[in-house]
Scaffold this active site. Sequence first.
Site, PDB file in Angstrom:
ATOM      1  N   HIS A   1      18.696   1.052  -3.570  1.00  0.00           N
ATOM      2  CA  HIS A   1      17.286   1.306  -3.253  1.00  0.00           C
ATOM      3  C   HIS A   1      16.599   0.024  -2.792  1.00  0.00           C
ATOM      4  O   HIS A   1      15.883   0.022  -1.796  1.00  0.00           O
ATOM      5  CB  HIS A   1      16.566   1.898  -4.457  1.00  0.00           C
ATOM      6  CG  HIS A   1      15.128   2.266  -4.181  1.00  0.00           C
ATOM      7  ND1 HIS A   1      14.788   3.364  -3.439  1.00  0.00           N
ATOM      8  CD2 HIS A   1      13.977   1.651  -4.505  1.00  0.00           C
ATOM      9  CE1 HIS A   1      13.473   3.420  -3.329  1.00  0.00           C
ATOM     10  NE2 HIS A   1      12.946   2.391  -3.966  1.00  0.00           N
TER      11      HIS A   1
ATOM     12  N   CYS B   1       0.822  -1.213   0.000  1.00  0.00           N
ATOM     13  CA  CYS B   1       0.000   0.000   0.000  1.00  0.00           C
ATOM     14  C   CYS B   1       0.855   1.261   0.000  1.00  0.00           C
ATOM     15  O   CYS B   1       0.348   2.350  -0.235  1.00  0.00           O
ATOM     16  CB  CYS B   1      -0.995   0.006   1.147  1.00  0.00           C
ATOM     17  SG  CYS B   1      -0.490  -0.860   2.613  1.00  0.00           S
TER      18      CYS B   1
END
Lengths: 448, 272
Positions: free
Chosen positions: A105, A56
């Site tokens: 990342h 989410c």
Amino acid sequence: MIFHEKMHIVLVGMNHKTAPLAIRERLALSCGDASRAVSDVRGLPQVNEVLYLSTCNRVEVLAHLNEETAGIDALRSFILAHGNLSPEELEECLYVYRDDKAARHLFRVAASLDSMVMGEPQILGQVKEAYRQSVRHGASGILINKLLHHAFRVAKRVRTETSIASNAVSVSYAAVELAKKIFGRLEGKTILLVGAGEMSELAARHLLKNGAGKIVVVNRTLENAVRLAEEFQGVPEEFDRLEEQLEEADIVVSSTGASGYVITEAMVRAALRRRKNRFLFLIDIAVPRDIDPAAGEIDNVYLYNIDHLQEIVDGNMKTRMREAEKAERIVEEETLHFTEWLNTLEVVPTIRSLKDRADAIIGGEIEKSLSWIRDLRDEDRERVEVLVHSVVNKMLHDPLTSLKDASQDDGVLAYVAAVRDLFRLDRAGKSRGRHGKKDEKEKKEEPS
Amino acid sequence: MMEPWLFKAALFGYLLSTGGYLASIVVRRVIVARASTWLLFASFSIHTLFMALRWWAGGHGPVVNVYESLSFLAWAVTGGYLVFQTMTKTRVLGAFVAPLSFLLMTITSAGITGESVVPDILRGYWVPAHVIFTLTGEALLALACLAGVMYLLQDRALRNKKAFRFSRFLPPLRDLDRINHLAVLWGFVSFTAGILAGAVWAGAVWGRPWQWDPKQVFTFLTWMLYVLLVHQRLAIGWKGRKAALLSILALAVLLFSLAGVHAFFTTVHDFS
């Protein structure tokens, strides 16, 4: 002769920092089916391998491309089409990382450094699940495999070497803190759990641990409600009784997969009247949201959605910055290791290090046998050494030849990786000093 | 005569406690706040002793002139706070109460030392009863207002979401609401008793218990506001923000009827 396959690691994505909830909502809705997304991306001609991670708070596409520019464009338009976004929105929200930056990342994501709630443990599970999907669809290869296993290792190091996770600042922790700001003590308070989800269950668990008395579970599927209620020793209820339950509950944790509001303003207003304005704390963890934001305007009702919780957590986070800095250093270190590994995925360095490894082994073994070699005549000693060297060279000859031949093909990466793995070339090197020493020690102990 | 010395000791105690509470907000150590509370309690005890001795020595009620009233107000506010503190463990309110008591006591110190001369009409038991009950009531209603202000601050912090970090100094909403409620309830009862005592006295001295003097009009208005507040809480089930707002508004009107009236109107309630 130096071969470098056209190998581009690219990570394209957006997260809670770059994209507002409204955009993530759309993307989460349409990309909800991760396995379809994986196979879709895998189908792109520029993509060799892919990992698709959707939570989410983020959508990340990590891909090994055979052509950089066209590949990135293809990934962009994939996200554009799936999220039903305008090009401007895409420009604003999307980030693109290449090679070592992509690795960094990914490591930061897996180590929960990029999470909305830094240090929260769920993201690692989500990354693992995404990797499983990738493997299941045959979308993972050497690079994704290596990257992900490396990422898991980084996450583990961060978890054990820093206290970032031990005193975790998490949504559930923030929820408990807020509940205490409202109710003072949680003793005797009733929790209403609407829907299910790792994060909401965690929040409920924390609330119970902090003294909340009773838990009622409401779910569209009664079976799930019963199962969850059993787990928490609570009471399962039918979904249509949600409105009544709002009257009894003090803290509502909502996390359903519904696309519209499950709890409307009118429902809350009516419930508040029936409950004589007793404080009501609503926690909306769902994306898209479950609770009408207007309900938060009502007196004595406190509504927090996932973005609000982030704000709080950001505040708490400042005190943990030192831990995060430590973790970042680990990520930097590991990114460097990964880059080193990436650079070794060339044939010549691999051959050289394989030979070096062989020489090191021979040297070590001869040294160990010095006690009796010393007793030999000079002639015999030379013969022994020649013999050992020729055996090893014969052994290595065929693999090295195949490796050289393969460097003309696209599939060389697999060979190089296999060789490095089989002969443990990466573990004995300087990059993994401790492991290397350990390996040698084990070897030394073997003959005795 | 040890009264002046006791008064100074109490005043100094309030000052120390004020410093302690303010420091506790800066250094964020519970121990500092706890020490400040004990200091406040000590000051309160000395203050009590001071007033008791003065009552005994003077032979009349402890609150006759304006200075004595202020001293009593400080005493009542502090006492009320200390009671709530033991009930709810919210020491942060002390950071408001201690300075207030110190301020009241500082003003008091300007005129407290002289012998108070009691006019004949103010002799008897009804006047001290009137003054003590109204002042106690007012002190409690002031505490309710303070709790209401803190409630609104905490409420805003929780609603704004971003300002959450500041709210760490503030007690939980429920505690503040409870303090507000109880302080209004007890304050209202005491205030009402004070007004009734005043009316009895007025009936005896002036012949009429109530004469719609400006001071009385505003006091009545104030009283009605508290009636409304108590009613809304007990009967309608008001909680939180609305109750806090009304308790603040009511105190503003109360302050006006206490002091403002004298500036704008001539009133029979003037004994200076």
